[in-house]
Motif scaffolding. Sequence first.
Motif: not given
Length: 222
Positions: A87-94, A96-100
Amino acid sequence: MKLYLVPSPIGNLADITYRAVKVLEEADLILAEDTRTSSVLLRHYQINKPITPYHQHNEHKIVQHLLQQLQGGKTMAMLTDAGTPGISDPGFLLVRECSRAGVPVECLPGATAFVPALVNSGIPMNRFVFEGFLPLKKGRHTLFTQLATEERTIVFYESPMRLVRTLSDLIQYFGPDRPCCVSRELTKMFEENKRGTLQEVHDYFAEKGVKGEIVVVVQGKE
């Protein structure tokens, strides 16, 4: 093998769940936006685990390495400086990659600044839009033009150095009489929630000055 997203207190160190502490105690590795900030929390709860930086400046470089460790069976817990990762912080990228890659991801419930700011604002909260941090220059005019006709309550974060300027911009695009609430230093000793029209709140902070972490809630267009 799992990635946990662990919300951390936004001010008061007591605002963390028993489960979050347990996850941090059992993780093989803790990812921290700022290891110095997270170390204060970990020391407070006597958690001694390996910790490594994970932030917007290095996440693209190390995301695949972390993914490989997760796929190898490690359990990781991600902390940001305050609130819920992503939430307005790092986190999304990892995430997303975990999900993939089929790596399990679990987000624990917990602290995030915009929820208490919204709830205590006195502004309708049945429908709202969260804008994170506003653009400084590019896209700012376009966004304000769009938001001026938004009927849902609008929530965003702001720097104390830019608050008065942003309130001035909101007055220009939304008009001076739109109800709003500015919350600062939530959960801390000097918490303040200033409610009123955009003009009233602007004048208050223009005279008083601004310190602390800021959440702005603005009523949608009627």
